[in-house]
Motif scaffolding. Sequence first.
Motif, PDB file in Angstrom:
ATOM      1  N   PHE A  53     -42.664   9.250   0.490  1.00  0.00           N
ATOM      2  CA  PHE A  53     -43.951   8.684   1.241  1.00  0.00           C
ATOM      3  C   PHE A  53     -44.131   9.079   2.505  1.00  0.00           C
ATOM      4  O   PHE A  53     -45.324   9.378   2.845  1.00  0.00           O
ATOM      5  N   GLU A  54     -43.042   9.238   3.437  1.00  0.00           N
ATOM      6  CA  GLU A  54     -43.113   9.386   4.710  1.00  0.00           C
ATOM      7  C   GLU A  54     -43.496  10.929   5.074  1.00  0.00           C
ATOM      8  O   GLU A  54     -44.195  11.398   5.786  1.00  0.00           O
ATOM      9  N   ASP A  55     -42.774  11.997   4.187  1.00  0.00           N
ATOM     10  CA  ASP A  55     -43.056  13.235   4.572  1.00  0.00           C
ATOM     11  C   ASP A  55     -43.867  14.146   3.296  1.00  0.00           C
ATOM     12  O   ASP A  55     -43.821  15.213   3.391  1.00  0.00           O
ATOM     13  N   ALA A  56     -44.507  13.558   2.688  1.00  0.00           N
ATOM     14  CA  ALA A  56     -45.211  14.192   1.613  1.00  0.00           C
ATOM     15  C   ALA A  56     -46.108  14.956   2.254  1.00  0.00           C
ATOM     16  O   ALA A  56     -46.610  14.806   3.277  1.00  0.00           O
ATOM     17  N   PRO A  57     -46.555  16.063   1.785  1.00  0.00           N
ATOM     18  CA  PRO A  57     -47.493  17.132   2.537  1.00  0.00           C
ATOM     19  C   PRO A  57     -49.122  16.354   2.323  1.00  0.00           C
ATOM     20  O   PRO A  57     -50.105  17.200   2.360  1.00  0.00           O
ATOM     21  N   CYS A  58     -49.129  15.210   2.677  1.00  0.00           N
ATOM     22  CA  CYS A  58     -50.756  14.380   2.514  1.00  0.00           C
ATOM     23  C   CYS A  58     -50.261  13.197   3.221  1.00  0.00           C
ATOM     24  O   CYS A  58     -49.216  12.586   3.488  1.00  0.00           O
ATOM     25  N   GLY A  59     -51.528  12.623   4.065  1.00  0.00           N
ATOM     26  CA  GLY A  59     -51.548  11.452   4.717  1.00  0.00           C
ATOM     27  C   GLY A  59     -51.399  10.257   3.686  1.00  0.00           C
ATOM     28  O   GLY A  59     -52.273  10.162   2.649  1.00  0.00           O
TER      29      GLY A  59
END
Lengths: 264, 498
Positions: free
Chosen positions: B14-20
């Motif tokens: 959730f925190e570091d996925a390559p999307c917001g």
Amino acid sequence: MSVLARNNVRVSGRGTTPLVFAHGYGCDQNMWRLVAPAFEDRYKIVLFDHVGSGQSDLSAYDPSKYSSLQGYADDILEICEELDLHHGIFVGHSVSAMIGVLAAIKEPDRFDRLILVGPSARYINDGDYVGGFSEEEIQELLAFQDANYLGWSRNMAPAIMGNPDRPELGAELTNSFCRTDPDVARQFAAVTFLSDNRDDLPRVEARTLVLQSREDVIAPLPVGDYVQRHLPDSRMVILDAAGHCPHLSAPEQTIAAMEAFLRE
Amino acid sequence: MNENRPLQDAVDLFEDAPCGYIVTRGDGSFVRANRTFLEWTGYSLDHLQSGKRFQDLLTIPSKIFYENQYFPLLTMQGFIREVAFNLADSQDRDLPVLVNSVQKADPRTGDTLVLSTLFGARDRRKYEQDLVRARQEAERLSTIVTMSADAIVRCSPDGLVETWNPGARRMFGVDESDARGQRIRAYLPSLSDADWTRIVGTLQSGESMTLETEGRHASARLLDVSAGFAPHFGPLGRLTGISAIIRDISESKAVQRLQYEFLAMTSHELRTPLTSIRGHAQLLRRQGRYTESMVQRIIDSSDQLGRLVDDLLLASSLEAGQFDLQPTDVDVKAVVQTSVDQLKGVSGRTIQVEMTPDVVHVWGDRLRLAQIFSNLLSNALKYSDPETEVVVRVSRSGTEAEVAVIDRGSGISADDLSRLFDRFYRASATADNAQGVGLGLYITNHLVHAHGGSLQVESEVDRGSVFTVALPLFGGQDSGTASRFDAARATDTLSNRN
């Protein structure tokens, strides 16, 4: 093609006084789904889609006719003619507020009252006039449209538009409401955001209610205030709602304000 | 979070996925935002949670789009996908994103929450802008192709038609749906196999080429065309298509031919009297004495030469629109009679004159009117058998004077009739056996029109022809006296025509 099919006109309700709802730029008659049913008991409800929006007949789109708001106003008068509507109430959101103003000026007998939701007589600042946007910002907006049309033309292609009999198809669409043909949307945006109807306001005879959101980035308070001050017989109600669509975000308040005005 | 702990759980994703990832309330105010979103925008979570709303982070065009489309759609359908927004980051830089959102009810409070995924779309936006520009450019070009009078055709490398513009439809009389898949050579019948091999060879070498050939209309009519071919190449330099632009040059070819024929004809016509003048002068010198008949021949030949040069000059001034009439009140019957008398004398033929007893006056240039009638009469004599009769009839018809010249000659074919008044045009059947450079009817027609009149011709091959000149009558219905109004109108007509 009849006028009623052209504009996807839907008539309902058990009353006789006509209550005509006109949607704004970017959407269709579905926008009134939380408000219109509240008036079914006492009024004859008329819903429609502007040509180029929703399930209107796209082939009726004539770029020269719809290069000004008057073209849209004439459509409304044609619907009134077809349904033989007189002394009704017009409810217009956003750009349709001014479309209603133009229709009421041209044929004053059609509407005794106007309810204008988030109206603006001009979006672009002009000298002392505060419209909310600079000319550059509006040009930027018109250019920005394309960023979404690329997606929209794929997802909302006219070919897959309008299958009321096959709801399962609707569920597959990316965005099933407010389908707008991309080319039409581009022109409608230009007509909407570049129009200037300030001189039309004093010519309205109908009693008018301006419904203003407490906070509306598209039609901020000074803009609604200007409209109300220049309409000869009008009053304004400020709704405790945020955004340009109080009829979606605060439908109960919107209904209450409309009913209070109609009881007067 | 422990910096040394390996990435492994859903929170990390959730925190570091390559999307917001963001969670907002129904009014757009922030509940949560993942680390990627905070890094992209440069805002702290505290800042966002202190009453900031998602729409506050948007640029103005995106704010308008949010209000007009995103919010209504999300409210009505409960989700929205692939909406393009521009966020403004904490440094006020544009951050193009694509947003998918879905509404959920908060399980504890029942309040509406909006869960959104934001994908960075900077590159994609740039390509999309390129795409929009390309589309606009394609629309502009397509307008040109659609409007073009030339046939613009795209073919496969082996010459099968793929696209066929309206110009091609008009030129060849074949609809695009019928032409598609046909060989382009079917419409250019004069191209031989060798020609085609040469064209394809040139195109393969990267060059385009243009040649003149024949096109075939669906009606089997042939037209002169200029055909330009250009190659399209795909990957590895392979020929993937051929563009052909075909222009109908029948008209300019015909004009070219006419001009060539005119030059030849004119030279011949000028040479004949010249030869005669020179011959008789030499004869006079050899004889060493004056002979009346020989001098007369020299004078006649000079007159013939003079008339020819006058015609050429008149035709060129008509063509340039520089020529003046000197209008007066003219008695048509008198002018016709004079022309008849002159031609009778020259030709020794019978010309039957039928005149109305009424007065027939027009407002015009006496000399030019005489030229009109003489031209028509001499044509009638020239193109009819000496034993037959030529009739000239002067009458009034409504507000017009009519002069009809009737012969029982060879007549004119329908094909020739349509081009009879063209400059240098000589009817095909008669071109070989009669003199002239093809200026007579061209000049006559021009002069009639300059007088506000019209020239009609009816003809039947081997039966004869009727040329009818109609001119506006001048003066009252019963007398030759001109009213001022009529005079002014007639003058206007003349000056407009000039």
